[in-house]
Design an enzyme around this catalytic site. Structure first.
Site, mmCIF file in Angstrom:
data_model
loop_
_atom_site.group_PDB
_atom_site.id
_atom_site.type_symbol
_atom_site.label_atom_id
_atom_site.label_comp_id
_atom_site.label_asym_id
_atom_site.label_seq_id
_atom_site.Cartn_x
_atom_site.Cartn_y
_atom_site.Cartn_z
ATOM 1 N N GLU A 33 0.820 -1.206 0.000
ATOM 2 C CA GLU A 33 0.000 0.000 0.000
ATOM 3 C C GLU A 33 0.857 1.260 0.000
ATOM 4 O O GLU A 33 0.532 2.246 -0.672
ATOM 5 C CB GLU A 33 -0.952 0.005 1.202
ATOM 6 C CG GLU A 33 -2.031 -1.060 1.145
ATOM 7 C CD GLU A 33 -2.928 -0.934 -0.071
ATOM 8 O OE1 GLU A 33 -3.074 0.187 -0.606
ATOM 9 O OE2 GLU A 33 -3.494 -1.961 -0.500
ATOM 10 N N GLN A 38 0.571 6.846 -5.390
ATOM 11 C CA GLN A 38 1.133 7.633 -6.497
ATOM 12 C C GLN A 38 1.928 6.785 -7.485
ATOM 13 O O GLN A 38 2.765 7.302 -8.230
ATOM 14 C CB GLN A 38 2.045 8.750 -5.947
ATOM 15 C CG GLN A 38 1.441 9.604 -4.852
ATOM 16 C CD GLN A 38 0.320 10.481 -5.348
ATOM 17 O OE1 GLN A 38 0.271 10.845 -6.506
ATOM 18 N NE2 GLN A 38 -0.618 10.804 -4.470
ATOM 19 N N THR A 39 1.698 5.473 -7.486
ATOM 20 C CA THR A 39 2.497 4.573 -8.330
ATOM 21 C C THR A 39 1.590 3.516 -8.952
ATOM 22 O O THR A 39 0.749 2.929 -8.276
ATOM 23 C CB THR A 39 3.593 3.874 -7.489
ATOM 24 O OG1 THR A 39 4.411 4.870 -6.870
ATOM 25 C CG2 THR A 39 4.456 2.975 -8.349
ATOM 26 N N TYR A 78 8.680 10.208 -4.621
ATOM 27 C CA TYR A 78 8.052 10.506 -3.324
ATOM 28 C C TYR A 78 8.811 9.785 -2.202
ATOM 29 O O TYR A 78 8.264 8.951 -1.475
ATOM 30 C CB TYR A 78 6.579 10.100 -3.321
ATOM 31 C CG TYR A 78 5.742 10.815 -4.363
ATOM 32 C CD1 TYR A 78 5.154 12.048 -4.070
ATOM 33 C CD2 TYR A 78 5.545 10.262 -5.618
ATOM 34 C CE1 TYR A 78 4.386 12.716 -5.023
ATOM 35 C CE2 TYR A 78 4.778 10.925 -6.573
ATOM 36 C CZ TYR A 78 4.205 12.144 -6.268
ATOM 37 O OH TYR A 78 3.452 12.796 -7.226
ATOM 38 N N TYR A 116 -6.254 6.249 4.269
ATOM 39 C CA TYR A 116 -6.375 5.231 3.222
ATOM 40 C C TYR A 116 -5.582 3.969 3.580
ATOM 41 O O TYR A 116 -6.117 2.850 3.536
ATOM 42 C CB TYR A 116 -5.876 5.787 1.886
ATOM 43 C CG TYR A 116 -5.610 4.700 0.873
ATOM 44 C CD1 TYR A 116 -6.659 4.093 0.200
ATOM 45 C CD2 TYR A 116 -4.313 4.251 0.622
ATOM 46 C CE1 TYR A 116 -6.434 3.068 -0.703
ATOM 47 C CE2 TYR A 116 -4.072 3.236 -0.280
ATOM 48 C CZ TYR A 116 -5.133 2.651 -0.938
ATOM 49 O OH TYR A 116 -4.911 1.633 -1.822
ATOM 50 N N ASP A 134 -9.883 5.695 -2.294
ATOM 51 C CA ASP A 134 -8.774 6.228 -3.083
ATOM 52 C C ASP A 134 -9.348 6.818 -4.373
ATOM 53 O O ASP A 134 -10.557 6.956 -4.533
ATOM 54 C CB ASP A 134 -7.735 5.143 -3.368
ATOM 55 C CG ASP A 134 -8.235 4.062 -4.315
ATOM 56 O OD1 ASP A 134 -9.456 4.020 -4.600
ATOM 57 O OD2 ASP A 134 -7.407 3.259 -4.786
ATOM 58 N N CYS A 195 -17.771 1.510 -21.421
ATOM 59 C CA CYS A 195 -19.055 1.410 -20.733
ATOM 60 C C CYS A 195 -19.982 0.378 -21.385
ATOM 61 O O CYS A 195 -20.880 -0.151 -20.732
ATOM 62 C CB CYS A 195 -19.746 2.772 -20.689
ATOM 63 S SG CYS A 195 -18.817 4.029 -19.771
ATOM 64 N N CYS A 204 -25.778 2.490 -13.978
ATOM 65 C CA CYS A 204 -24.840 3.596 -13.781
ATOM 66 C C CYS A 204 -25.516 4.923 -14.125
ATOM 67 O O CYS A 204 -25.887 5.167 -15.280
ATOM 68 C CB CYS A 204 -23.601 3.401 -14.647
ATOM 69 S SG CYS A 204 -22.417 4.768 -14.543
#
Length: 347
Positions: A33, A38-39, A78, A116, A134, A195, A204
């Site tokens: 996690e 960011q990856t 990061y 998160y 997220d 979709c 949806c």
């Protein structure tokens, strides 16, 4: 069939086989996690495998040298994630006897573990009925229910967590959280989702109202700071060079780089060369060669412009090291790429 059943059934058929999904070990789940913040999964997977191989347990990671951790992390970006991860491993090893807290509330007390990550560990390792929120969850729920809430607002995460909790229907939280995140990653993607081939297309709301490309709403924009780095690659007659460790707060903390002249604005090459000659005159400068390219490197809040200068000197460099050993040190990825491309030129 309701939302929970549709999305979990889709997940069990379409999920990717990822190593952290084959365990409820909180150490492995925590590593994954942290790395996947960011990856992309494709980028983070080999790093996860290398970390597990190098540090099989939280005790192994806790005992590692920070430079070893940063070197293995090199390229993920990061870097504060890696430093916080290392510190948290030491806390868990020393203060918790290597046993991760088993609740969302207690996990939040650990360094580098936010809402998160705490929710993910609590859910996946201990099946606590807490919802992970997220970017994928924001996107799936905002589209499915046509939610106009700005996801960058302070209250958005709490609102979406409550909605997800209601849709989960007090059932298997680990399965539901994995399913909705995977659905956002593979099916309900940011741009041009398919979709027509979606298990949720009949219910949806965004699809029915032709608003799929408008959701989720995100109005907050990041202000980008421009920075200009002029790196000096010194080399004396013994093929030694100088590195510096970025100990100041900010980007690339505790990573290595070449000596740098940072300017507020883009500065002419001639001006930088004159500054090098003035600042380092005692080194006995023989020549200064400018590398032709300017490298643009974008970070989340900064745009860096990097230029490089090879500085040959006649005197022995103070606090130097052999230039052919620099790959032993953790560098920012942009400098690694430069070294790999120009190392032969440098030496």
């Amino acid at each position: 069939m309701n939302f929970y059943d549709l999305i979990t059934r889709w997940y069990l058929i379409n999920k990717r086989d990822l190593p952290w999904r084959n365990t409820n070990n909180p150490y492995a789940i925590w590593l994954s996690e942290i790395m996947l913040q960011q990856t992309r999964v494709a980028q983070g997977l080999p790093y996860f495998e290398r970390f597990i191989a190098a540090f099989p347990t939280v005790f192994d990671l806790a005992q590692a040298d920070e430079e070893q951790v940063l070197k293995l992390w090199q390229g993920l970006g990061y870097y504060s994630r890696a430093r916080n991860m290392h510190k948290t491993a030491q806390i868990v090893a020393h203060d918790y006897n290597g046993i991760f807290p088993s609740t969302y509330t207690e996990l939040l007390k650990l360094k580098g573990i936010g809402e998160y990550t705490a929710a993910a560990i609590a859910s996946f390792s201990f099946n606590e009925k807490v919802n992970v929120v997220d970017g994928n969850v924001f996107r799936v729920l905002s589209r499915y229910l046509n939610i106009p809430t700005d996801i960058s607002s302070a209250t958005a995460k709490k609102e979406f967590a409550a909605i997800a909790h209601e849709l989960m229907e007090n059932r298997d939280s680990a399965l539901f959280n994995q399913a909705i995140m995977e659905f956002g990653a593979l099916q309900c993607v940011p741009k041009n989702p398919n979709c027509g081939d979606c298990v949720l297309n009949k219910s949806c709301a965004a699809l029915q109202h032709k608003k799929v490309d408008q959701l989720p709403v995100k109005t907050k924009k990041t202000k980008v700071r421009n920075r200009y780095f002029n790196y000096l690659i010194f080399e004396d007659r013994q093929s030694n060079t100088i590195l510096r460790k970025r100990t100041e707060k900010g980007i690339w903390h505790n990573l290595y780089e070449f000596p740098v002249i940072e300017t507020e604005t883009e500065t002419a090459t001639e001006t930088i060369i004159e500054q090098i000659k003035t600042t380092y005159s005692e080194y006995g400068i023989e020549s200064i060669i400018t590398f032709d390219e300017t490298i643009q490197h974008k970070l989340s809040h900064q745009l860096l412009s990097l230029r490089f200068y090879r500085v040959n000197i006649s005197k022995n460099l103070p606090n130097s090291l052999p230039i052919n050993t620099i790959n032993n040190y953790p560098f920012p990825i942009v400098l690694i790429k430069f070294i790999e491309k120009h190392l032969n030129e440098v030496i």
